[in-house]
Write a protein that holds these residues in place. Structure first.
Motif, mmCIF file in Angstrom:
data_model
loop_
_atom_site.group_PDB
_atom_site.id
_atom_site.type_symbol
_atom_site.label_atom_id
_atom_site.label_comp_id
_atom_site.label_asym_id
_atom_site.label_seq_id
_atom_site.Cartn_x
_atom_site.Cartn_y
_atom_site.Cartn_z
ATOM 1 N N SER A 266 -4.444 -5.713 6.454
ATOM 2 C CA SER A 266 -4.270 -5.216 7.824
ATOM 3 C C SER A 266 -2.784 -5.199 8.143
ATOM 4 C CB SER A 266 -4.993 -6.107 8.836
ATOM 5 O OG SER A 266 -4.631 -5.727 10.164
ATOM 6 N N LYS A 267 -2.271 -4.005 8.353
ATOM 7 C CA LYS A 267 -0.867 -3.853 8.747
ATOM 8 C C LYS A 267 -0.793 -3.205 10.121
ATOM 9 C CE LYS A 267 2.023 -2.179 5.687
ATOM 10 N NZ LYS A 267 2.580 -1.296 4.643
ATOM 11 N N HIS A 268 0.123 -3.678 10.926
ATOM 12 C CA HIS A 268 0.359 -3.071 12.239
ATOM 13 C C HIS A 268 1.851 -2.806 12.362
ATOM 14 C CE1 HIS A 268 0.830 -2.782 16.644
ATOM 15 N NE2 HIS A 268 -0.400 -2.300 16.621
ATOM 16 N N HIS A 269 2.292 -1.704 11.733
ATOM 17 C CA HIS A 269 3.697 -1.319 11.722
ATOM 18 C C HIS A 269 3.833 0.125 12.211
ATOM 19 C CE1 HIS A 269 4.265 -4.387 8.201
ATOM 20 N NE2 HIS A 269 4.212 -4.974 9.370
ATOM 21 N N PRO A 270 3.551 0.365 13.496
ATOM 22 C CA PRO A 270 3.551 1.749 14.002
ATOM 23 C C PRO A 270 4.889 2.471 13.879
ATOM 24 C CG PRO A 270 3.395 0.148 15.803
ATOM 25 C CD PRO A 270 3.176 -0.607 14.535
ATOM 26 N N GLN A 271 5.983 1.727 13.760
ATOM 27 C CA GLN A 271 7.291 2.372 13.581
ATOM 28 C C GLN A 271 7.507 2.827 12.141
ATOM 29 O OE1 GLN A 271 9.100 3.022 16.258
ATOM 30 N NE2 GLN A 271 7.545 1.961 17.469
ATOM 31 N N ASN A 272 6.653 2.379 11.243
ATOM 32 C CA ASN A 272 6.703 2.765 9.827
ATOM 33 C C ASN A 272 8.104 2.609 9.243
ATOM 34 O OD1 ASN A 272 5.710 3.598 7.371
ATOM 35 N ND2 ASN A 272 5.642 5.776 7.879
ATOM 36 N N TYR A 273 8.666 1.427 9.409
ATOM 37 C CA TYR A 273 10.022 1.172 8.929
ATOM 38 C C TYR A 273 10.147 1.350 7.431
ATOM 39 C CZ TYR A 273 11.584 -0.564 13.466
ATOM 40 O OH TYR A 273 11.933 -0.661 14.782
ATOM 41 N N GLN A 274 9.094 1.038 6.700
ATOM 42 C CA GLN A 274 9.158 1.159 5.247
ATOM 43 C C GLN A 274 9.575 2.563 4.840
ATOM 44 O OE1 GLN A 274 6.145 1.007 1.381
ATOM 45 N NE2 GLN A 274 5.598 -0.095 3.221
ATOM 46 N N ASN A 275 8.882 3.550 5.340
ATOM 47 C CA ASN A 275 9.192 4.935 4.984
ATOM 48 C C ASN A 275 10.558 5.346 5.507
ATOM 49 O OD1 ASN A 275 8.377 7.649 3.964
ATOM 50 N ND2 ASN A 275 8.542 8.172 6.123
ATOM 51 N N LYS A 276 10.879 4.944 6.730
ATOM 52 C CA LYS A 276 12.164 5.324 7.328
ATOM 53 C C LYS A 276 13.336 4.731 6.554
ATOM 54 C CE LYS A 276 10.449 5.880 12.063
ATOM 55 N NZ LYS A 276 10.477 5.346 13.459
ATOM 56 N N VAL A 277 13.204 3.473 6.162
ATOM 57 C CA VAL A 277 14.299 2.802 5.447
ATOM 58 C C VAL A 277 14.506 3.410 4.069
ATOM 59 C CG1 VAL A 277 14.989 0.629 4.357
ATOM 60 C CG2 VAL A 277 14.142 0.634 6.709
ATOM 61 N N ILE A 278 13.421 3.609 3.321
ATOM 62 C CA ILE A 278 13.533 4.172 1.982
ATOM 63 C C ILE A 278 14.105 5.585 2.031
ATOM 64 C CG2 ILE A 278 12.221 4.956 -0.033
ATOM 65 C CD1 ILE A 278 12.582 1.946 0.105
ATOM 66 N N THR A 279 13.649 6.380 2.992
ATOM 67 C CA THR A 279 14.148 7.755 3.125
ATOM 68 C C THR A 279 15.617 7.771 3.499
ATOM 69 O OG1 THR A 279 11.966 8.572 3.778
ATOM 70 C CG2 THR A 279 13.858 9.940 4.352
ATOM 71 N N ARG A 280 15.987 6.959 4.491
ATOM 72 C CA ARG A 280 17.373 6.953 4.953
ATOM 73 C C ARG A 280 18.318 6.396 3.890
ATOM 74 N NH1 ARG A 280 21.356 9.502 6.317
ATOM 75 N NH2 ARG A 280 23.011 8.380 7.413
ATOM 76 N N LEU A 281 17.868 5.394 3.137
ATOM 77 C CA LEU A 281 18.701 4.839 2.075
ATOM 78 C C LEU A 281 19.019 5.896 1.029
ATOM 79 C CD1 LEU A 281 20.100 2.486 0.629
ATOM 80 C CD2 LEU A 281 17.886 1.951 -0.431
ATOM 81 N N SER A 282 18.024 6.651 0.626
ATOM 82 C CA SER A 282 18.242 7.712 -0.358
ATOM 83 C C SER A 282 19.225 8.742 0.169
ATOM 84 C CB SER A 282 16.904 8.377 -0.706
ATOM 85 O OG SER A 282 17.093 9.409 -1.645
ATOM 86 N N GLU A 283 19.067 9.129 1.433
ATOM 87 C CA GLU A 283 19.963 10.106 2.045
ATOM 88 C C GLU A 283 21.386 9.570 2.106
ATOM 89 O OE1 GLU A 283 16.669 12.132 5.087
ATOM 90 O OE2 GLU A 283 18.153 10.684 5.822
ATOM 91 N N ARG A 284 21.516 8.347 2.567
ATOM 92 C CA ARG A 284 22.841 7.752 2.731
ATOM 93 C C ARG A 284 23.534 7.566 1.386
ATOM 94 N NH1 ARG A 284 27.446 7.557 4.656
ATOM 95 N NH2 ARG A 284 28.419 5.513 5.014
#
Length: 301
Positions: A266-284
């Protein structure tokens, strides 16, 4: 590449690192190579050094922010440990760990206590529901000191999303209760170790164990056998239905990760930081490589 990726990752959280920390959170076992890379990045103006802290922006205020956050984390930790003990006494809870920013030694006025909780099989949703009800009724729904947003059960301890973000979260967990269960969790997630071969092993000698309260024992007796299993399935379905309605703005693939709701998780991470962080890291990472014409082997963050 290893030092750069590490610095950029933590910079996403506005968190500068020391040389020791860069080495510990890199996947290169060669300390000299890491030091040489840091020196190269400094020479090219990619990163900046403020009193032994390294970051990719020329902003010394981030050092002050980090140091203040470190001090606040040290001061608030006894309270977090006290809250964890309360959680550990709840029915079906097998292990309690601190996660999030506090597990990395940082806390500020906007911070909260994020807990990673491991439960008995087929009772995860009962445990979760009881903890959420306690928060809503007795803590007036305050999330600041009681954020129980990630549960797994002992019959499926391996984290399925295996990437830098989840490896970092595993490596920085602070286990507080349930030694045997946490050791089993680490063994099931040995895939994360190669991400940080230089990081000291998680300290397990101080993990506590505690007796369940009389009320917890009574609840566990009530929900024994098939009745408990059916109740757990019912609570899972009710919660999932509520979340689908509440978070219908999330794409299905994002919902399935950020709000994972299975018999074992059971996860309650509505901001979905996992996807945002991985995507932004690759971009940066790619931005920096291109901007400074860095000659690294062709890899992606």
């Amino acid at each position: 590449m290893s030092a750069l990726k590490t610095i950029l990752y933590f910079s996403l959280f506005k968190y500068p690192l020391t040389r020791t920390e860069i080495f510990q959170f890199s996947d290169n076992k060669d300390q000299k190579a890491i030091d040489n890379e840091i020196d190269l990045l400094l020479d090219k103006g990619v990163i900046f050094n403020f009193d032994g802290f390294y970051i990719d922006v020329n902003d010394s205020d981030r050092i002050e922010r980090r140091l203040k956050g470190n001090e606040m984390a040290r001061n608030i930790m006894p309270k977090a440990v006290k809250v964890s003990r309360k959680i550990a006494k709840f029915p079906y809870v097998k292990s309690v760990c601190l996660s999030g920013a506090l597990s990395k030694g940082f806390y500020d006025d906007d911070g909260d206590f994020d807990f990673f909780i491991i439960t008995k099989p087929n009772r995860l949703w009962i445990a979760r529901t009881l903890l959420v009800l306690y928060k809503k009724i007795f803590l007036l729904n305050s999330k600041k000191y009681f954020c129980v947003n990630y549960f797994i059960s002992t019959d499926k301890l391996e984290i399925t999303e295996q990437n830098l973000f989840t490896a970092t979260e595993i490596a920085t967990l602070i286990p507080l209760y349930g030694k045997d269960t946490f050791e089993a969790f680490l063994e099931a997630n040995s895939w994360a170790s190669p991400y940080f071969p230089n990081k000291p092993a998680t300290k397990i000698s101080t993990i506590r164990d505690t007796e369940k309260s009389g009320l917890s024992k009574m609840i566990q007796t009530i929900f024994k056998g098939s009745f408990g299993a059916r109740t757990d399935q019912f609570l899972q379905k009710v919660t999932l239905k509520k979340w689908i309605k509440k978070f219908n703005h999330l794409a299905k693939e994002d919902f399935d990760i950020a709000m994972k709701s299975t018999r074992h998780v059971s996860k309650h991470h509505p901001q979905n930081y996992q996807n945002k962080v991985i995507t932004r890291l690759s971009e940066r990472y790619n931005e920096v490589i291109e901007q400074y014409n860095l000659k690294y082997p062709e890899e992606h963050a």
